[in-house]
Design a protein around this motif. Sequence first.
Motif, PDB file in Angstrom:
ATOM      1  N   MET A  70      52.533 -19.085 -84.146  1.00 45.92           N
ATOM      2  CA  MET A  70      52.861 -19.036 -83.319  1.00 45.92           C
ATOM      3  C   MET A  70      51.299 -19.267 -82.163  1.00 45.92           C
ATOM      4  SD  MET A  70      55.909 -19.426 -83.574  1.00 45.92           S
ATOM      5  CE  MET A  70      56.409 -19.021 -81.055  1.00 45.92           C
ATOM      6  N   PRO A  71      50.428 -18.523 -82.928  1.00 44.40           N
ATOM      7  CA  PRO A  71      49.133 -18.367 -82.162  1.00 44.40           C
ATOM      8  C   PRO A  71      48.572 -19.890 -81.761  1.00 44.40           C
ATOM      9  CG  PRO A  71      49.099 -17.104 -84.271  1.00 44.40           C
ATOM     10  CD  PRO A  71      49.940 -17.945 -84.144  1.00 44.40           C
ATOM     11  N   ALA A  72      48.429 -21.358 -82.440  1.00 44.46           N
ATOM     12  CA  ALA A  72      47.822 -22.371 -82.159  1.00 44.46           C
ATOM     13  C   ALA A  72      48.804 -22.501 -81.047  1.00 44.46           C
ATOM     14  CB  ALA A  72      48.449 -23.301 -83.297  1.00 44.46           C
ATOM     15  N   LEU A  73      50.193 -22.485 -80.914  1.00 45.96           N
ATOM     16  CA  LEU A  73      51.270 -22.882 -79.902  1.00 45.96           C
ATOM     17  C   LEU A  73      50.901 -22.342 -78.978  1.00 45.96           C
ATOM     18  CD1 LEU A  73      55.002 -23.098 -81.757  1.00 45.96           C
ATOM     19  CD2 LEU A  73      52.867 -24.878 -81.115  1.00 45.96           C
ATOM     20  N   ARG A  74      50.641 -20.661 -78.639  1.00 47.99           N
ATOM     21  CA  ARG A  74      50.103 -20.596 -77.278  1.00 47.99           C
ATOM     22  C   ARG A  74      48.902 -20.558 -77.030  1.00 47.99           C
ATOM     23  NH1 ARG A  74      52.958 -15.926 -79.977  1.00 47.99           N
ATOM     24  NH2 ARG A  74      50.323 -15.446 -81.663  1.00 47.99           N
ATOM     25  N   LEU A  75      48.056 -21.485 -77.973  1.00 45.64           N
ATOM     26  CA  LEU A  75      46.786 -22.216 -76.632  1.00 45.64           C
ATOM     27  C   LEU A  75      47.681 -23.819 -76.296  1.00 45.64           C
ATOM     28  CD1 LEU A  75      44.400 -21.524 -80.129  1.00 45.64           C
ATOM     29  CD2 LEU A  75      44.553 -21.009 -77.966  1.00 45.64           C
ATOM     30  N   GLN A  76      48.151 -24.221 -77.117  1.00 41.06           N
ATOM     31  CA  GLN A  76      49.149 -25.259 -76.693  1.00 41.06           C
ATOM     32  C   GLN A  76      49.574 -24.847 -75.092  1.00 41.06           C
ATOM     33  OE1 GLN A  76      50.893 -28.241 -78.630  1.00 41.06           O
ATOM     34  NE2 GLN A  76      50.624 -27.028 -80.350  1.00 41.06           N
ATOM     35  N   ALA A  77      50.023 -24.149 -75.204  1.00 42.82           N
ATOM     36  CA  ALA A  77      51.118 -23.202 -73.737  1.00 42.82           C
ATOM     37  C   ALA A  77      49.819 -23.255 -72.975  1.00 42.82           C
ATOM     38  CB  ALA A  77      51.971 -22.406 -73.707  1.00 42.82           C
ATOM     39  N   ARG A  78      48.954 -22.008 -73.070  1.00 36.13           N
ATOM     40  CA  ARG A  78      47.695 -21.770 -72.735  1.00 36.13           C
ATOM     41  C   ARG A  78      46.701 -23.633 -71.638  1.00 36.13           C
ATOM     42  NH1 ARG A  78      45.276 -17.893 -75.872  1.00 36.13           N
ATOM     43  NH2 ARG A  78      46.405 -15.942 -75.051  1.00 36.13           N
ATOM     44  N   GLY A  79      47.001 -24.478 -72.531  1.00 44.54           N
ATOM     45  CA  GLY A  79      46.312 -25.594 -72.112  1.00 44.54           C
ATOM     46  C   GLY A  79      47.636 -26.860 -71.836  1.00 44.54           C
ATOM     47  N   GLY A  80      48.366 -26.468 -70.459  1.00 44.50           N
ATOM     48  CA  GLY A  80      49.758 -27.347 -70.752  1.00 44.50           C
ATOM     49  C   GLY A  80      50.109 -28.632 -71.608  1.00 44.50           C
ATOM     50  N   MET A  81      50.259 -27.908 -73.050  1.00 41.04           N
ATOM     51  CA  MET A  81      50.297 -29.356 -73.845  1.00 41.04           C
ATOM     52  C   MET A  81      51.507 -28.826 -74.689  1.00 41.04           C
ATOM     53  SD  MET A  81      48.096 -31.176 -73.013  1.00 41.04           S
ATOM     54  CE  MET A  81      47.987 -32.922 -74.483  1.00 41.04           C
ATOM     55  N   LEU A  82      52.086 -27.940 -74.267  1.00 40.16           N
ATOM     56  CA  LEU A  82      53.296 -27.571 -75.395  1.00 40.16           C
ATOM     57  C   LEU A  82      55.010 -28.272 -74.887  1.00 40.16           C
ATOM     58  CD1 LEU A  82      54.109 -25.215 -77.212  1.00 40.16           C
ATOM     59  CD2 LEU A  82      55.375 -24.111 -74.983  1.00 40.16           C
ATOM     60  N   PRO A  83      55.010 -28.828 -75.885  1.00 37.49           N
ATOM     61  CA  PRO A  83      56.698 -29.698 -76.069  1.00 37.49           C
ATOM     62  C   PRO A  83      57.514 -28.977 -74.428  1.00 37.49           C
ATOM     63  CG  PRO A  83      55.035 -29.595 -77.853  1.00 37.49           C
ATOM     64  CD  PRO A  83      55.009 -29.025 -77.477  1.00 37.49           C
ATOM     65  N   ASP A  84      58.401 -29.377 -73.741  1.00 40.37           N
ATOM     66  CA  ASP A  84      59.674 -28.614 -73.594  1.00 40.37           C
ATOM     67  C   ASP A  84      60.289 -27.995 -75.044  1.00 40.37           C
ATOM     68  OD1 ASP A  84      58.336 -29.845 -71.227  1.00 40.37           O
ATOM     69  OD2 ASP A  84      59.450 -31.240 -71.148  1.00 40.37           O
ATOM     70  N   LEU A  85      60.393 -28.812 -76.111  1.00 39.65           N
ATOM     71  CA  LEU A  85      61.134 -28.500 -77.109  1.00 39.65           C
ATOM     72  C   LEU A  85      60.461 -26.639 -77.338  1.00 39.65           C
ATOM     73  CD1 LEU A  85      64.183 -28.790 -78.755  1.00 39.65           C
ATOM     74  CD2 LEU A  85      62.653 -29.454 -80.376  1.00 39.65           C
ATOM     75  N   LEU A  86      59.618 -26.681 -77.221  1.00 42.66           N
ATOM     76  CA  LEU A  86      59.518 -25.166 -78.428  1.00 42.66           C
ATOM     77  C   LEU A  86      59.256 -24.162 -77.016  1.00 42.66           C
ATOM     78  CD1 LEU A  86      56.421 -26.412 -80.595  1.00 42.66           C
ATOM     79  CD2 LEU A  86      59.026 -25.510 -81.007  1.00 42.66           C
ATOM     80  N   ARG A  87      59.785 -24.363 -75.706  1.00 39.83           N
ATOM     81  CA  ARG A  87      59.048 -23.930 -73.828  1.00 39.83           C
ATOM     82  C   ARG A  87      59.885 -22.602 -74.820  1.00 39.83           C
ATOM     83  NH1 ARG A  87      56.537 -25.970 -69.585  1.00 39.83           N
ATOM     84  NH2 ARG A  87      58.198 -24.556 -68.185  1.00 39.83           N
ATOM     85  N   GLY A  88      60.944 -21.801 -75.086  1.00 42.54           N
ATOM     86  CA  GLY A  88      61.799 -20.996 -75.139  1.00 42.54           C
ATOM     87  C   GLY A  88      60.990 -20.591 -75.963  1.00 42.54           C
TER      88      GLY A  88
END
Length: 571
Positions: free
Chosen positions: A489-507
């Motif tokens: 989850m911390p790695a995904l939060r970093l992706q989210a901050r960079g605008g790189m998070l896949p749409d499937l994980l936005r929930g």
Amino acid sequence: TDSGDGEAKLPFSWQGVTLHAVGASALRVRFTPVHGDEVALQIADATGAPVASVAGLALRGVSRDQLSTAQDATRDALFRVDWPELRTADAGGPVADDWMLLGAGSQAFADLAALRGVAAEGGTVPATLVVPCAAGEPVSDVADSAHAAAHRALDLVQEWLGDERFGDSRLVFLTRGAVAALPGEDVADLAHAVLWGLVRSAQSENPGRFGLIDVDGEIDADTVAAALATAESQLAVRGGALRVPRLSAAVAGDDTVRALDPQGTVLVTGASGELGGLFARHLVTEYGVRDLLLVSRRGGDAPGAVELTAELVELGASVSWAACDVADRDALAAVLDAAPVLSAVVHTAGVLDDGVVGSLTAERLSAVLRPKVDAAWNLHELTQGMDLSAFVLFSSAAGVFGGAGQANYAAANVFLDALAAHRRSRGLAATSLAWGLWDGGMGGDLGETDRGRIHRGGITALSPETGLALFDAAQRTTEPLLVPLPLDMPALRLQARGGMLPDLLRGLVRVPARRAAAHGAAVGASALRERVAGLAENERFAAVLDVVRGEVAGVLGHGSVDEVPADRAFK
């Protein structure tokens, strides 16, 4: 963490920290040993400008046991796919009007050849071309129809990508009843479910070039136009509402209640494979199964079969082997006719033949579909008269996410996911487990670079222990599709901050406002422009090339920019 008085409390010792700037979208960090377990850090952004320096960072080791226990093995690791309604605020811009259908009828191009002809004469290619893929007359063989649908889609995708005149347009596949977007919903068009896996992979490889829409009725031009106007690459239309796929945490029930009944014979396909053997043992030791029917192409002559049999017998099980290609309906029927009454089926069989979508052939596609699509459909039809407590299909997260380089494998596994929903809607036992990457199994041949890239994407490999725990948790749910996928989850939060998070994980991860990500990118771009502008003319190209090579090296997981030669083709 902030203690409240502005002082940062960190889980390790920092000394001499100097912060120069914030907002960098990419960082380079140089580690220099100081003494003992301490290192010094010099941190710069992609342009070489300093961001921070750390005089001393003391590190300490952490064991696997400290990070996870048997009790929390399934935390952030077992998910389901929800289809929430798209909020008006997220729906995008105005209704799209620059789109046309591909197929027969007015206001449509008959095929891509017709569109190519228009482009050759100087005509305009529409921004979006929509391909209706609804099922026609009832089919007698679902598996054959799935193969045919996948072949047509592959041909169309390859033709679309092969013509540069279509490079600024998007091809959207429109299905009807090919996905289950509501709880308990049937997948009426199983044959076209494979499109969702194949096209998802094409989307991963070619961002912005493909789309997917599934409708629950006749094609409505206004609804399709509204769907096309969104920023979403995949949508389902139900009752006029737009819905989007999102992962959410799955909740398992009481550990004392499991769907799989150990009484009777349990059939395990792909039993000579690493996962087949792992779960055969687990069924005996944890579920108390005493009668196993193990199936593989070579049966008891398969490598390791003798040793597995001896181990299972020592554990108290009765073991029978059958040499059978489960995709061969007649051969499977003969095995089932000779077998005792089944109480459960666990279908683990599958093969890989990875390659980008442009490199696939009809033969490579069908070879991967067969052990999944044909075999699962045979198992479904030939066991319908049996009172099964569990019908477990081993699928893959490649189908849910659209694994790049795995369009054939993704297509095959989405069919399993759809079949599980189809069975559940009819009151039959079914669970499709879309597994993530295993430490062994089919993911065992991946190199460290590939594994590092996957892990940076927020996905952790499944250990056998975690996989077995997730299997058990899945048996305590009623979901037709579950995704056992340990996430960082911390790695995904970093992706989210960079605008790189896949749409499937936005929930699962809160996504910062797009303007914040845009601001960070603008700061980095401005700094690069200023740096390049200050260089001599003969130095500018080398500076920009170094930034590009650094970004590529970081994404691909190389330890040095030297591993990305300047004259290597970007593919």
